[in-house]
Design a protein around this motif. Structure first.
Motif, short mmCIF file in Angstrom:
data_model
loop_
_atom_site.label_atom_id
_atom_site.label_comp_id
_atom_site.label_asym_id
_atom_site.label_seq_id
_atom_site.Cartn_x
_atom_site.Cartn_y
_atom_site.Cartn_z
N PHE A 90 61.61 -28.65 85.91
CA PHE A 90 61.14 -28.39 87.26
C PHE A 90 62.06 -29.03 88.30
O PHE A 90 62.62 -30.09 88.07
N LEU A 91 62.18 -28.36 89.43
CA LEU A 91 62.98 -28.83 90.55
C LEU A 91 62.07 -29.59 91.50
O LEU A 91 61.28 -28.99 92.23
N HIS A 92 62.18 -30.92 91.51
CA HIS A 92 61.26 -31.75 92.30
C HIS A 92 61.72 -32.03 93.71
O HIS A 92 60.91 -32.20 94.60
N ASP A 93 63.00 -32.11 93.95
CA ASP A 93 63.49 -32.52 95.27
C ASP A 93 63.79 -31.33 96.16
O ASP A 93 64.88 -31.16 96.68
N GLN A 94 62.79 -30.48 96.38
CA GLN A 94 62.98 -29.28 97.19
C GLN A 94 63.25 -29.60 98.65
O GLN A 94 63.90 -28.84 99.34
N PRO A 98 67.28 -26.45 100.62
CA PRO A 98 66.51 -25.20 100.59
C PRO A 98 66.87 -24.33 99.39
O PRO A 98 66.09 -23.50 98.98
N LYS A 99 68.04 -24.54 98.78
CA LYS A 99 68.42 -23.74 97.61
C LYS A 99 67.50 -24.01 96.44
O LYS A 99 67.39 -23.20 95.54
N LEU A 100 66.84 -25.15 96.44
CA LEU A 100 65.99 -25.51 95.31
C LEU A 100 64.69 -24.72 95.28
O LEU A 100 63.87 -24.94 94.42
N PRO A 115 61.23 -23.75 90.49
CA PRO A 115 60.88 -24.41 91.76
C PRO A 115 59.39 -24.73 91.80
O PRO A 115 58.57 -24.01 91.23
N LEU A 116 59.06 -25.82 92.46
CA LEU A 116 57.66 -26.22 92.60
C LEU A 116 57.11 -25.59 93.87
O LEU A 116 57.23 -26.15 94.96
#
Length: 148
Positions: A90-94, A98-100, A115-116
């Motif tokens: 999971f991508l936590h540091d969104q 913004p690409k996350l 993405p979360l």
């Protein structure tokens, strides 16, 4: 004398992908139980499973193959399986980028990073956008060459 009799033994015929196969294929790496990260991840796991079901019902095995290819580079499950096993992280540091908000993949280690997002519609749009705007290792172009 009987090549068709031995074909299943020597030639792999991949079976069509299903949402259930895809769900079992990917190991989901969750954060520590009880953490805030874990709660957000569990919501996205539900979105992931719903997305696989929707894709299977609406577009069939070919789109499931695109998801698999996005994460692993292979659009079918190899006869000997994957090594390493496909993984969902999971991508936590969104908030940092913004690409996350889009899924990411590392095909060298068969890892799909989701993405979360807090709404299924946003998750679905994010997945569809990423899958629709990926080159797929140039396979689409090669397929067109063979068709022409």
């Amino acid at each position: 004398m009987y090549p068709d009799s031995f074909r299943p033994l020597f030639c792999h015929e991949p079976s069509p992908l299903t949402a259930e196969m895809m769900d079992h294929l990917f190991h989901i790496r969750l954060s520590e139980m009880g953490s805030n990260k874990r709660r957000a991840e569990e919501l996205v796991v539900a979105f992931w499973r719903d997305y696989l079901q929707d894709v299977e019902e609406q577009e069939g095995p070919s789109k499931l193959g695109k998801i698999l290819a996005f994460a692993t580079g292979a659009s079918v499950i190899p006869p000997v399986g994957f090594s390493p096993q496909p993984l969902v992280e999971f991508l936590h540091d969104q908030s940092l980028s913004p690409k996350l908000c889009l899924p990411m993949a590392n095909t060298c280690i068969n890892c799909l990073k989701l993405p979360l997002l807090d709404k299924y519609e946003r998750f679905r749009e994010s997945m569809d956008f990423a899958l629709g705007n990926t080159q797929g290792f140039g396979r689409e172009r090669l397929d067109l060459l063979y068709i022409v």
